[in-house]
Write a protein that holds these residues in place. Structure first.
Motif, PDB file in Angstrom:
ATOM      1  N   ASP A  40      -4.632   7.026   6.141  1.00 50.64           N
ATOM      2  CA  ASP A  40      -5.607   6.096   5.544  1.00 50.64           C
ATOM      3  C   ASP A  40      -4.950   4.777   5.157  1.00 50.64           C
ATOM      4  O   ASP A  40      -5.523   3.702   5.386  1.00 50.64           O
ATOM      5  CB  ASP A  40      -6.253   6.737   4.308  1.00 50.64           C
ATOM      6  N   ASN A  41      -3.758   4.851   4.555  1.00 52.66           N
ATOM      7  CA  ASN A  41      -3.047   3.629   4.186  1.00 52.66           C
ATOM      8  C   ASN A  41      -2.711   2.788   5.403  1.00 52.66           C
ATOM      9  O   ASN A  41      -2.800   1.561   5.384  1.00 52.66           O
ATOM     10  CB  ASN A  41      -1.755   3.961   3.426  1.00 52.66           C
TER      11      ASN A  41
ATOM     12  N   ARG B  96       5.485   7.608   2.373  1.00 50.80           N
ATOM     13  CA  ARG B  96       4.496   6.875   1.584  1.00 50.80           C
ATOM     14  C   ARG B  96       3.340   6.355   2.448  1.00 50.80           C
ATOM     15  O   ARG B  96       2.385   5.807   1.912  1.00 50.80           O
ATOM     16  CB  ARG B  96       5.168   5.679   0.910  1.00 50.80           C
ATOM     17  N   LEU B  97       3.473   6.480   3.763  1.00 50.68           N
ATOM     18  CA  LEU B  97       2.458   5.875   4.638  1.00 50.68           C
ATOM     19  C   LEU B  97       1.520   6.953   5.166  1.00 50.68           C
ATOM     20  O   LEU B  97       1.799   7.627   6.147  1.00 50.68           O
ATOM     21  CB  LEU B  97       3.139   5.133   5.800  1.00 50.68           C
ATOM     22  N   THR B  98       0.393   7.095   4.499  1.00 51.73           N
ATOM     23  CA  THR B  98      -0.616   8.048   4.964  1.00 51.73           C
ATOM     24  C   THR B  98      -1.435   7.415   6.088  1.00 51.73           C
ATOM     25  O   THR B  98      -1.367   6.196   6.328  1.00 51.73           O
ATOM     26  CB  THR B  98      -1.553   8.428   3.814  1.00 51.73           C
TER      27      THR B  98
ATOM     28  N   SER C 242      -4.040  -0.895   6.106  1.00 56.35           N
ATOM     29  CA  SER C 242      -3.066  -1.973   6.278  1.00 56.35           C
ATOM     30  C   SER C 242      -3.339  -2.753   7.560  1.00 56.35           C
ATOM     31  O   SER C 242      -3.302  -3.990   7.573  1.00 56.35           O
ATOM     32  CB  SER C 242      -1.642  -1.404   6.315  1.00 56.35           C
TER      33      SER C 242
ATOM     34  N   ARG D 232       0.809  -1.211   0.000  1.00 60.22           N
ATOM     35  CA  ARG D 232       0.000   0.000   0.000  1.00 60.22           C
ATOM     36  C   ARG D 232       0.848   1.269   0.000  1.00 60.22           C
ATOM     37  O   ARG D 232       0.362   2.338  -0.361  1.00 60.22           O
ATOM     38  CB  ARG D 232      -0.955  -0.002   1.199  1.00 60.22           C
ATOM     39  N   SER D 233       2.111   1.161   0.386  1.00 62.16           N
ATOM     40  CA  SER D 233       2.986   2.331   0.384  1.00 62.16           C
ATOM     41  C   SER D 233       3.713   2.505  -0.950  1.00 62.16           C
ATOM     42  O   SER D 233       4.411   3.499  -1.152  1.00 62.16           O
ATOM     43  CB  SER D 233       4.019   2.234   1.516  1.00 62.16           C
TER      44      SER D 233
END
Length: 438
Positions: free
Chosen positions: A272-273, A268-270, A277, A77-78
Motif C-alpha cells: 500500500d505504501n 518498511r515498504l508495504t 508513493s 511513507r516508510s
C-alpha cells in the motif's frame, strides 16, 4: 509593436489570470496560446509552439524530477525520516539548544533525501516544535531553525527545483546539482553558528534539560543502522556524478532504486505504501511537467516576439555596474518570493534574466545558484512567504503569525549573508564544478 509594450501585455495578462485564481500551469497555457495566435501568425504560430513544447517535454533531462519525487515519497511513507531524527537525538546528547541543532541536522539530511522544503517543514515542525516548547524553548528557537533549515531542500541535491531551473534556463543539470552543494552546506553552517551564538548569549531561549545518557556503542549502532545507509543513497545520487559513472538522469534513477531498496531492507515498504508513493510522485511530477511546458512555451514566445532581445539591449545600455545589474535581479527574486511561489517566479523571470547574465559575461551556473538562494530566501520572507504558512499549519495551537515572522528574521539575515558571500566569492560555486567537469 515595441518590445516593452509586448512584454507589458504578456506579463499583465499572466498576472491577472493568476490573481483571479487560475492555476499557474493553466495561466501560462492561456497566455501562450493567445500570444502565439496574436504575435506568431495565427494557428501556424500555435502549431509551432506546440511542436517546440513537445520536443522540450520529451527531453531525457526531465526524468530526474519524477525520480526525486519517488525518493521523497518513499522516505516519508516508510518512516525512514523518523529514524534519522531518533539517531540525531542520540548523537546531540546534552548539547545546549540540541533540538534546534537537530532541526539544522534534520534539514540537511532531509534535503539530501527529498528535495522538498515544504515537506521538510511539515515533518520537522510537527515532530520537533511541540517537544521544543514542552522543554521550555522560546518561539525564536523553536520555530526559526525549522523555517530556515527546511529551505535547504532547495540548495542540496536532490533538488527538483534545481532540475526545473536547469530545464527552463537551458543549463547543465549535472553542473547545477554539483554547484549547489557547498552553498547549501554554507547556509547550514551559518544557521548552526547563529543558534550556538544566540543560545550562548541568551540561555533562556533554549533551557538545558536532563537527557538520559546514551552509551557510545548505542550511538555508533544507530549511526550505522540509520545514517550510513543514507550515505549510500547520497552516493547513488551525487557520488556517481562526481565519479563520472552516470549522467544526472541516471543518477536520479539510481537514487530512487537505492531508496526503495533501503525501505525494503528495513521492511518498511508495504504494498500500500509503495502504491501510494508511486501515485503521489506521479501526481506531483505531472503538475511540475505541466508548468515546465508552460515555461518553455513562454520563453519561446518572448524570444519570437523580440521581447527577450529588446530587454537585453535595454539592460546592457544602462549606465550602471554589471554586478549591480545581477544584484538587482537577485533581490527582485527575493521580493517576488514574498508574494509568489517559487515556480511562477522562475517561469516569469528566468527567460529574461539568464540571457542578460550570459551577455554580461557572468557564469550562468553561478547566477543560477544565487537565483535558487534568492528563491529560498523569498519563500521564508514575511509577509506571504509560503514556508511561513506551512509552519503556521504545523505549529502548536495558539502560535501567531507575528511570532513566526520574528523567528524567521534571523535566519533571513543568514540567507542574505550567504548570498553576499557567494556573490563576493563565486569560486564557492565554480571550483567544484571545474573539478567535476574540467
Amino acid at each position: 509593436m515595441d518590445w516593452w509594450l509586448t512584454l507589458s501585455l504578456i506579463l499583465g495578462a499572466l498576472l491577472v489570470l493568476m490573481m483571479l485564481g487560475l492555476p499557474v500551469a493553466f495561466s501560462f497555457l492561456a497566455v501562450n496560446l493567445v500570444g502565439a495566435y496574436v504575435f506568431l501568425g495565427g494557428t501556424s504560430g500555435i502549431e509551432q509552439l506546440v511542436i517546440n513544447t513537445t520536443d522540450a517535454l520529451t527531453s531525457f533531462t526531465l526524468v530526474p524530477i519524477a525520480m526525486f519525487m519517488i525518493m521523497g515519497e518513499v522516505m516519508f511513507r516508510s518512516g525512514i525520516a523518523n529514524d534519522l531524527m531518533d539517531t540525531l537525538d542520540k548523537w546531540f546528547g546534552k548539547l545546549r539548544g540540541r533540538l534546534a541543532f537537530m532541526a539544522v541536522g534534520g534539514g540537511v539530511l532531509f534535503s539530501t533525501l527529498t528535495g522538498n522544503s515544504m515537506g521538510a517543514i511539515a515533518l520537522l515542525g510537527s515532530s520537533l516544535t511541540p517537544e521544543m516548547e514542552r522543554r521550555g524553548y522560546k518561539k525564536p528557537m523553536s520555530l526559526g531553525p525549522i523555517i530556515g533549515s527546511a529551505g535547504l531542500a532547495i540548495m542540496i541535491p536532490p533538488s527538483a527545483l534545481a532540475v526545473v531551473l536547469g530545464v527552463v534556463a537551458e543549463l547543465s543539470i549535472g553542473r547545477l546539482l554539483i554547484a549547489i552543494i557547498l552553498p547549501g552546506l554554507l547556509m547550514a553552517v551559518l544557521y548552526a553558528l547563529y543558534i550556538w551564538g544566540r543560545c550562548t548569549l541568551q540561555p533562556d531561549l533554549a533551557p538545558s534539560f536532563e537527557v538520559a545518557p546514551t552509551p557510545l556503542k548505542v550511538k555508533v549502532e544507530a549511526g550505522i543502522r540509520n545514517i550510513l545507509p543514507i550515505g549510500f543513497i547520497v552516493f547513488a545520487v551525487v557520488g556517481v556524478i562526481f565519479l563520472g559513472l552516470a549522467t544526472p538522469t541516471e543518477a536520479a534513477a539510481s537514487g530512487a532504486v537505492a531508496t526503495i531498496l533501503l525501505a525494503l531492507i528495513k521492511r518498511r515498504l508495504t504494498v500500500d505504501n509503495f502504491k501510494l508513493s508511486m501515485f503521489e510522485s506521479a501526481n506531483i511530477s505531472v503538475m511540475v511537467l505541466l508548468i515546465v511546458a508552460g515555461a518553455v512555451a513562454f520563453s519561446q514566445l518572448l524570444a519570437f516576439t523580440g521581447t527577450t532581445f529588446g530587454m537585453m539591449d535595454a539592460v546592457l545600455a544602462l549606465p550602471v555596474n554589471d554586478h549591480m545589474i545581477v544584484l538587482a535581479m537577485v533581490f527582485t527574486v527575493v521580493l517576488l518570493g514574498m508574494f509568489m511561489g517559487p515556480l511562477p517566479i522562475m517561469l516569469i523571470t528566468l527567460p529574461i534574466f539568464v540571457p542578460v547574465v550570459d551577455q554580461l559575461g557572468f557564469d550562468t551556473i553561478w547566477f543560477a545558484v544565487l537565483f535558487l538562494l534568492a528563491i529560498e530566501t523569498g519563500s521564508t520572507s514575511p509577509p506571504l512567504g509560503a514556508a511561513l504558512f506551512v509552519m503556521k499549519a504545523v505549529a502548536p495551537q495558539g502560535t501567531s503569525m507575528a511570532s513566526i515572522y520574528k523567528a524567521a528574521i534571523p535566519f533571513l539575515i543568514c540567507d542574505f549573508l550567504a548570498i553576499a558571500i557567494i556573490f563576493a566569492f563565486p569560486q564557492i560555486v565554480t571550483v567544484p564544478v571545474g573539478w567535476m567537469f574540467g
